[in-house]
Design a protein around this motif. Sequence first.
Motif, PDB file in Angstrom:
ATOM      1  N   GLU A   1      -5.686 -10.665  -1.292  1.00  0.00           N
ATOM      2  CA  GLU A   1      -4.672 -10.351  -1.778  1.00  0.00           C
ATOM      3  C   GLU A   1      -4.754  -9.778  -3.017  1.00  0.00           C
ATOM      4  O   GLU A   1      -3.919  -8.453  -3.541  1.00  0.00           O
ATOM      5  CB  GLU A   1      -3.593 -11.062  -2.477  1.00  0.00           C
ATOM      6  N   ILE A   2      -6.011  -9.822  -3.806  1.00  0.00           N
ATOM      7  CA  ILE A   2      -6.527  -8.649  -5.338  1.00  0.00           C
ATOM      8  C   ILE A   2      -7.011  -7.532  -4.721  1.00  0.00           C
ATOM      9  O   ILE A   2      -6.612  -7.216  -5.134  1.00  0.00           O
ATOM     10  CB  ILE A   2      -7.169  -9.699  -6.140  1.00  0.00           C
TER      11      ILE A   2
ATOM     12  N   HIS B   1      -6.943  -5.957  -2.105  1.00  0.00           N
ATOM     13  CA  HIS B   1      -5.844  -5.268  -1.305  1.00  0.00           C
ATOM     14  C   HIS B   1      -4.613  -4.455  -2.752  1.00  0.00           C
ATOM     15  O   HIS B   1      -4.071  -3.402  -2.362  1.00  0.00           O
ATOM     16  CB  HIS B   1      -4.822  -6.057  -0.890  1.00  0.00           C
ATOM     17  N   TYR B   2      -4.296  -5.450  -3.941  1.00  0.00           N
ATOM     18  CA  TYR B   2      -3.753  -5.077  -5.298  1.00  0.00           C
ATOM     19  C   TYR B   2      -4.213  -3.483  -5.916  1.00  0.00           C
ATOM     20  O   TYR B   2      -3.322  -2.880  -5.468  1.00  0.00           O
ATOM     21  CB  TYR B   2      -2.831  -6.152  -5.694  1.00  0.00           C
ATOM     22  N   LEU B   3      -5.099  -3.972  -6.129  1.00  0.00           N
ATOM     23  CA  LEU B   3      -5.680  -2.844  -6.734  1.00  0.00           C
ATOM     24  C   LEU B   3      -6.394  -2.089  -6.065  1.00  0.00           C
ATOM     25  O   LEU B   3      -5.940  -0.377  -6.317  1.00  0.00           O
ATOM     26  CB  LEU B   3      -7.662  -3.300  -6.915  1.00  0.00           C
TER      27      LEU B   3
ATOM     28  N   GLN C   1      -4.068  -0.361  -3.630  1.00  0.00           N
ATOM     29  CA  GLN C   1      -2.363  -0.188  -3.891  1.00  0.00           C
ATOM     30  C   GLN C   1      -2.401   0.493  -4.776  1.00  0.00           C
ATOM     31  O   GLN C   1      -1.422   1.718  -5.110  1.00  0.00           O
ATOM     32  CB  GLN C   1      -1.582  -0.743  -3.414  1.00  0.00           C
ATOM     33  N   SER C   2      -3.471   0.089  -6.194  1.00  0.00           N
ATOM     34  CA  SER C   2      -2.216   0.508  -7.759  1.00  0.00           C
ATOM     35  C   SER C   2      -3.496   1.514  -7.490  1.00  0.00           C
ATOM     36  O   SER C   2      -3.163   2.667  -8.975  1.00  0.00           O
ATOM     37  CB  SER C   2      -3.446  -0.255  -8.648  1.00  0.00           C
TER      38      SER C   2
ATOM     39  N   ARG D   1      -2.337  -2.198   4.158  1.00  0.00           N
ATOM     40  CA  ARG D   1      -1.026  -2.911   4.849  1.00  0.00           C
ATOM     41  C   ARG D   1      -2.825  -4.270   4.707  1.00  0.00           C
ATOM     42  O   ARG D   1      -3.042  -4.513   4.747  1.00  0.00           O
ATOM     43  CB  ARG D   1      -0.063  -3.008   5.478  1.00  0.00           C
TER      44      ARG D   1
END
Length: 341
Positions: free
Chosen positions: A43-44, A46-48, A50-51, A60
């Motif tokens: 999840e991290i 993926h977060y990075l 997207q950032s 996704r």
Amino acid sequence: MGGARRIRLGIMGFGQTGRQIYELASASPDIDVIAIADVGRAEILHYLLQSEARDPKQFRLDGNFLVTDSQRTRLMSIDTPAEMPWDIFEVDMVIDATGIYGSEAHMQSHLAGGARRVLIRTLPEDNIDQVIIPEINGDVADIRDRMVSAGSPTTTALCFLLQILSEQFVIECGSMTTVHAYTSDQALQDYAGSDYRRSRSAPKNIIPNGHDAGRWLGHILPGFAGKVHTSTLNVPVQEGCLLDTTLVLDADDVSAEDVNEVMRAGAKKFPQSVAVVEDPIVSSDVLGSDYSLLFDTKGTLKAGEHFIKTLGWYETRGHAARLLDVARLYADLDQREEAAS
């Protein structure tokens, strides 16, 4: 590559360069990223991604898979090359984007795990099969190669500069300093490390350092072996780098504008990798560039009769694009052999 089979790619390390490789590959019709190995939580990661991505909504997360409309990529919580079972993913090539596993032994670990080839994003620590920059020395790539380096962002920028200028001028020797964004292996605060200067705070200091480009330059451009001294100044910016190169030319009648004209012509010869900027840009203006070298015409100066000073800009995204070009080069060699057999 026409209707050829898509390249099955694995990535080790999902830091900035790894994410850029994945984003560029996701937009490429000829590449499937099958698996990504990184110690970070899914999840991290993926977060990075997207950032930083230009179109973050296309990426996704479905459990331990990164998903787009065209790809489904397994995320593996892996710390070292020896732990990664590449054989279960049947990858054609692994790009080790960590920047820390550049030795022959680590590359052998990837191969032992089932990778057909391994490509590192840095210059190697010791002798491997090839250091390849496709438009510079891609002709020396051999289908038998298993351990390959794509150089580094700085090395690639320097090689394009030297390749273009040496086609028109005789270059006797030179010196290159990369004014480089600080890197993830530097300390935010003063912290004892293996090197005195790099133990000092990256965001608070200009830190001189060496650079291995000079050591490996002769492997890529044999005519420049031992002729160019290379060094680094790590500076307190997060992204964007400047190539400051001074060359000694054989002729005494070459002007700064002569050099600029040759670079303008060279950019047309290498339109995917080299561009020329006429505006007075700064480091933040190059962020997001897919080029390996943005030649700065306003930075070209002549000193004395034989010295020419040049400036060029680059960032890691351009190197990520060249890494994919190396993967394509070897995939093409494989497909030609398959067609001939």
